[in-house]
Design a protein around this motif. Structure first.
Motif, PDB file in Angstrom:
ATOM      1  N   THR A  31       0.826  -1.213   0.000  1.00 30.67           N
ATOM      2  CA  THR A  31       0.000   0.000   0.000  1.00 30.67           C
ATOM      3  C   THR A  31       0.859   1.261   0.000  1.00 30.67           C
ATOM      4  O   THR A  31       0.484   2.266  -0.606  1.00 30.67           O
ATOM      5  CB  THR A  31      -0.929   0.009   1.222  1.00 30.67           C
ATOM      6  N   VAL A  32       2.013   1.203   0.662  1.00 34.50           N
ATOM      7  CA  VAL A  32       2.919   2.362   0.669  1.00 34.50           C
ATOM      8  C   VAL A  32       3.459   2.618  -0.728  1.00 34.50           C
ATOM      9  O   VAL A  32       3.480   3.758  -1.213  1.00 34.50           O
ATOM     10  CB  VAL A  32       4.066   2.139   1.678  1.00 34.50           C
ATOM     11  N   VAL A  33       3.886   1.552  -1.406  1.00 31.83           N
ATOM     12  CA  VAL A  33       4.409   1.696  -2.768  1.00 31.83           C
ATOM     13  C   VAL A  33       3.308   2.174  -3.707  1.00 31.83           C
ATOM     14  O   VAL A  33       3.553   3.014  -4.595  1.00 31.83           O
ATOM     15  CB  VAL A  33       5.014   0.364  -3.251  1.00 31.83           C
ATOM     16  N   LEU A  34       2.099   1.670  -3.539  1.00 29.30           N
ATOM     17  CA  LEU A  34       0.992   2.093  -4.392  1.00 29.30           C
ATOM     18  C   LEU A  34       0.757   3.593  -4.288  1.00 29.30           C
ATOM     19  O   LEU A  34       0.521   4.279  -5.288  1.00 29.30           O
ATOM     20  CB  LEU A  34      -0.273   1.313  -4.014  1.00 29.30           C
ATOM     21  N   ASP A  35       0.847   4.122  -3.069  1.00 25.11           N
ATOM     22  CA  ASP A  35       0.675   5.569  -2.879  1.00 25.11           C
ATOM     23  C   ASP A  35       1.844   6.348  -3.478  1.00 25.11           C
ATOM     24  O   ASP A  35       1.646   7.436  -4.048  1.00 25.11           O
ATOM     25  CB  ASP A  35       0.536   5.893  -1.391  1.00 25.11           C
ATOM     26  N   ILE A  36       3.052   5.818  -3.356  1.00 24.08           N
ATOM     27  CA  ILE A  36       4.225   6.505  -3.910  1.00 24.08           C
ATOM     28  C   ILE A  36       4.108   6.633  -5.422  1.00 24.08           C
ATOM     29  O   ILE A  36       4.396   7.682  -6.003  1.00 24.08           O
ATOM     30  CB  ILE A  36       5.515   5.763  -3.525  1.00 24.08           C
ATOM     31  N   LEU A  37       3.664   5.574  -6.073  1.00 24.80           N
ATOM     32  CA  LEU A  37       3.590   5.563  -7.531  1.00 24.80           C
ATOM     33  C   LEU A  37       2.477   6.449  -8.071  1.00 24.80           C
ATOM     34  O   LEU A  37       2.411   6.684  -9.280  1.00 24.80           O
ATOM     35  CB  LEU A  37       3.396   4.129  -8.031  1.00 24.80           C
ATOM     36  N   GLN A  38       1.594   6.926  -7.209  1.00 22.72           N
ATOM     37  CA  GLN A  38       0.541   7.836  -7.654  1.00 22.72           C
ATOM     38  C   GLN A  38       1.008   9.287  -7.695  1.00 22.72           C
ATOM     39  O   GLN A  38       0.254  10.173  -8.105  1.00 22.72           O
ATOM     40  CB  GLN A  38      -0.678   7.749  -6.725  1.00 22.72           C
ATOM     41  N   GLY A  39       2.238   9.540  -7.277  1.00 22.17           N
ATOM     42  CA  GLY A  39       2.747  10.912  -7.248  1.00 22.17           C
ATOM     43  C   GLY A  39       2.918  11.482  -8.643  1.00 22.17           C
ATOM     44  O   GLY A  39       2.975  10.761  -9.643  1.00 22.17           O
ATOM     45  N   GLU A  40       3.040  12.814  -8.697  1.00 23.38           N
ATOM     46  CA  GLU A  40       3.195  13.505  -9.979  1.00 23.38           C
ATOM     47  C   GLU A  40       4.441  14.384 -10.008  1.00 23.38           C
ATOM     48  O   GLU A  40       5.245  14.305 -10.929  1.00 23.38           O
ATOM     49  CB  GLU A  40       1.966  14.370 -10.268  1.00 23.38           C
ATOM     50  N   ASP A  41       4.606  15.232  -9.004  1.00 27.24           N
ATOM     51  CA  ASP A  41       5.662  16.244  -9.048  1.00 27.24           C
ATOM     52  C   ASP A  41       7.062  15.641  -8.963  1.00 27.24           C
ATOM     53  O   ASP A  41       7.986  16.108  -9.625  1.00 27.24           O
ATOM     54  CB  ASP A  41       5.460  17.265  -7.917  1.00 27.24           C
ATOM     55  N   SER A  42       7.242  14.617  -8.148  1.00 34.13           N
ATOM     56  CA  SER A  42       8.583  14.059  -7.957  1.00 34.13           C
ATOM     57  C   SER A  42       8.645  12.586  -8.303  1.00 34.13           C
ATOM     58  O   SER A  42       9.568  11.888  -7.881  1.00 34.13           O
ATOM     59  CB  SER A  42       9.030  14.257  -6.501  1.00 34.13           C
ATOM     60  N   CYS A  43       7.667  12.085  -9.038  1.00 35.14           N
ATOM     61  CA  CYS A  43       7.634  10.670  -9.398  1.00 35.14           C
ATOM     62  C   CYS A  43       7.898  10.525 -10.891  1.00 35.14           C
ATOM     63  O   CYS A  43       7.336  11.261 -11.706  1.00 35.14           O
ATOM     64  CB  CYS A  43       6.278  10.067  -9.033  1.00 35.14           C
ATOM     65  N   HIS A  44       8.768   9.584 -11.239  1.00 33.93           N
ATOM     66  CA  HIS A  44       9.118   9.327 -12.628  1.00 33.93           C
ATOM     67  C   HIS A  44       8.990   7.839 -12.912  1.00 33.93           C
ATOM     68  O   HIS A  44       8.832   7.026 -11.993  1.00 33.93           O
ATOM     69  CB  HIS A  44      10.547   9.792 -12.926  1.00 33.93           C
ATOM     70  N   TYR A  45       9.068   7.500 -14.180  1.00 35.19           N
ATOM     71  CA  TYR A  45       9.001   6.083 -14.542  1.00 35.19           C
ATOM     72  C   TYR A  45      10.155   5.309 -13.910  1.00 35.19           C
ATOM     73  O   TYR A  45      10.016   4.125 -13.581  1.00 35.19           O
ATOM     74  CB  TYR A  45       9.036   5.933 -16.060  1.00 35.19           C
ATOM     75  N   GLY A  46      11.278   5.971 -13.723  1.00 36.15           N
ATOM     76  CA  GLY A  46      12.415   5.314 -13.085  1.00 36.15           C
ATOM     77  C   GLY A  46      12.189   4.959 -11.633  1.00 36.15           C
ATOM     78  O   GLY A  46      12.979   4.227 -11.044  1.00 36.15           O
ATOM     79  N   THR A  47      11.108   5.445 -11.038  1.00 31.20           N
ATOM     80  CA  THR A  47      10.783   5.094  -9.648  1.00 31.20           C
ATOM     81  C   THR A  47      10.214   3.688  -9.555  1.00 31.20           C
ATOM     82  O   THR A  47      10.290   3.051  -8.494  1.00 31.20           O
ATOM     83  CB  THR A  47       9.773   6.105  -9.077  1.00 31.20           C
ATOM     84  N   LEU A  48       9.650   3.191 -10.648  1.00 34.58           N
ATOM     85  CA  LEU A  48       8.900   1.938 -10.606  1.00 34.58           C
ATOM     86  C   LEU A  48       9.765   0.741 -10.231  1.00 34.58           C
ATOM     87  O   LEU A  48       9.423  -0.016  -9.311  1.00 34.58           O
ATOM     88  CB  LEU A  48       8.223   1.707 -11.965  1.00 34.58           C
TER      89      LEU A  48
END
Length: 605
Positions: A407-424
């Motif tokens: 659930t923590v990762v799911l919330d992280i991947l919903q970000g926009e300003d500091s989230c990139h495809y490389g975060t996955l």
């Protein structure tokens, strides 16, 4: 005296700390009064009640002391007059912009501009000589939308890599295709976004209709060749649309001469014109990427649910515990008396699972698990429901402990300003390792961590072995290769990065087989990559020192791992297309929503 009021004859001021103290010379003895530093209401009240018959004469400012203590203070707030400067036309333009910002940003009805109360407020603004009616204001919004669209097209002309998200939303018996764009600003290296469309979609949502709409939206903004990836959910119609109409992607590792021996097939042009093929006028879609957050939610709700029901050790306790929780949720959500019982015991409400909200089941179960056993027993007794047994409660606690990393990762991947495809990829690797860490502490839900990890490996099989995902993570300074545990894999990604940097070399230099003197020799590329990976700086600005790695980062990380942005667009859409505004035309609704999502009038201020 205070600088905010004129000295009056008969009063002598004594400045104290914080307040102003004055002595009334008209009163017998030494009558001292206190007043606030910015108000003279107490003094005027004293003069009006005690010395109403005495004629008072105002002194000139500063005449008693020869100082400028009584000069007017500068206002703490900016005056409206300072904002409304310039010619009458410029003032009117500013007023119109502010009104439009209020209507669009607060999602107010356009008819607000004709409200008598609203007009009285505008009448108080100096320089606002002309009040816009509903029709005039609508024309003003149309012109502003045209400006916004032109500015977006101009912005996209200066970009090389853009990513989009797409989805379909239904509200008030109308369906809309939403598309948002995302990119990294090459100058600031900051992520930026914009809503491109929320078009009415009539008829069945078949794959060919979806492909046609996405292609038209990309063509409208002239970004068809710049979109690196389009992110959607796992809907079968979206998946088929991209499978049928996606341009065939050639493997970067293939050599050009692999296709030299292919047979050339000639086609009759007249036959093609007489019998159009199924390509729907040459529709070509960019590479497709499934929403990582939606995929994780499918693992949490579908895959794990099936495993718990199929496993003999958890089947009975899972069914009984969730049934009792569901009984509590149903009763508290449908009965005000039951809701008041919970509120009296906990001073907060219970979360209720919702099929359209990610993590909702976990959030609802974790709220019940947090309740002390005595309070939970009191709630179920008051609601006349079966109480959770110790084994069932223990199982739910182990379930929450196992599912929390997901659930923590799911919330992280919903970000926009500091989230990139490389975060996955780093997020998935960390998720699997943290999930397996809890397996030794489980006594009831044994095997659940392994089931979660296996589901991740199946659902994300393509991502875990994706070259693009590895390069996207390696070119993000905050990750680089820190997430990789195996040394052989680190060396493999280093080789991928060096090979990718070689491809960025200008083609004209490769043609002649040598490099001009202003460019660094190709042999230094491994050293440059090694230097980048060894730098301790984790900010995006470090990429400016490595232009080729920066170019790779801009291309590979333009996409987001999730389609959450277009879902947020639809959330705003439900506020714009409210029940009281369901007569909005499709075009008007789209333009109001896009200007709101893009904060068009806020940017202009």
């Amino acid at each position: 005296m205070s600088n905010s009021w004129l000295p009056v004859e008969g009063l002598t001021s004594l400045h104290g700390r914080g307040n102003v103290y004055v002595r009334c010379n008209l009163c017998l003895g030494t009558k001292t009064l206190s007043a606030a530093a910015n108000s003279n209401s107490n003094l005027l009240k004293h003069l009006g009640t005690q010395h109403a018959t005495t004629k008072l004469v105002a002194k000139a400012s500063g005449s008693d002391t020869g100082t400028d203590d009584t000069s007017p203070r500068a206002p703490k707030q900016q005056r409206l007059s300072s904002f409304l400067r310039g010619s009458a036309t410029a003032i009117q333009a500013k007023v119109n912009q502010v009104i439009a910002g209020y209507i669009v940003e607060d999602m107010q009805p356009i008819s607000t501009v004709e409200s008598p109360a609203f007009r009285r407020i505008i009448d108080l603004i100096p320089g606002a000589t002309r009040q816009m009616g509903r029709k005039t204001f609508s024309n003003y919004l149309e012109s502003e939308y045209t400006k916004m669209e032109s500015e977006l097209k101009q912005t996209f002309e200066g970009l090389s890599y853009i990513s989009t998200t797409a989805d379909i939303w239904t509200g008030h018996n109308r369906s809309f295709m939403g598309v948002t764009a995302h990119w990294i600003n090459p100058a600031t290296l900051q992520r930026q976004k914009a809503a491109l469309a929320c078009k009415r979609l009539k008829g069945r949502h078949t794959y060919d209709v979806i492909a046609s709409e996405i292609d038209q939206i990309h063509s409208l903004y002239r970004v068809s060749t710049k979109v690196t990836t389009t992110v959607t959910d796992n809907g079968s119609n979206f998946v088929k649309a991209f499978r049928v109409y996606q341009q065939e992607q050639r493997n970067d590792s293939d050599d050009d001469d692999d296709h030299d021996d292919e047979e050339i097939i000639f086609t009759d042009v007249a036959e093609i014109l007489d019998n159009p093929t199924e390509t729907e006028e040459g529709i070509v879609l960019p590479p497709h990427q499934r929403c990582a957050s939606h995929t994780l939610n499918l693992i949490s709700c579908n895959d794990i649910d099936k495993w718990l029901l199929a496993n003999p050790g958890t089947k009975a306790v899972y069914r009984s515990s969730t049934a009792k929780c569901m009984a509590i949720w149903n009763k508290t959500s449908r009965s005000t008396v039951a809701s008041e019982v919970v509120d009296d015991v906990l001073s907060k409400k219970l979360n209720v699972p919702c099929s359209t909200r990610w993590n909702s089941f976990y959030d609802a179960v974790s709220r019940i698990v947090e309740i002390p056993a005595t309070d939970l027993s009191a709630i179920t007794h008051s609601l006349q429901l079966k109480c959770l047994s110790d084994k069932e409660l223990h199982f739910l606690k182990e379930y929450c402990a196992t599912m929390k990393p997901l659930t923590v990762v799911l919330d992280i991947l919903q970000g926009e300003d500091s989230c990139h495809y490389g975060t996955l990829l780093p997020a998935l690797e960390t998720l699997m390792s943290k999930t397996l860490e809890v397996k030794d502490s489980l006594t009831v839900a044994t095997g659940l961590p392994e089931a979660v990890v296996e589901a991740i490996k199946v659902r994300f099989a393509c991502v875990l072995e994706s070259k693009d995902a590895m390069l996207a993570a390696a070119t993000l300074p905050k990750f680089k290769l820190r997430w990789v545990k195996e040394q052989w894999k680190k060396e493999m990604i280093k080789g991928m990065l060096v090979a990718e940097c070689h491809k960025i070399t200008p083609e004209n230099n490769l043609f002649f087989g040598f490099y001009i003197s202003s460019l660094k020799p190709q042999t230094t590329l491994p050293v440059q990559v090694l230097h980048y990976l060894q730098t301790a700086d984790t900010s995006m600005e470090i990429l400016n020192q490595f232009p080729k790695i920066k170019e790779i980062c801009l291309r590979k990380n333009a996409a987001l791992p999730s389609s959450a942005p277009v879902e947020r667009l639809f959330s705003l859409g439900s506020l714009v297309l409210s029940p009281k505004r369901n007569r909005l035309s499709d075009k008007r609704f789209e333009k109001l929503l896009l200007m709101r999502y893009n904060h068009w009038f806020v940017k202009e201020e």
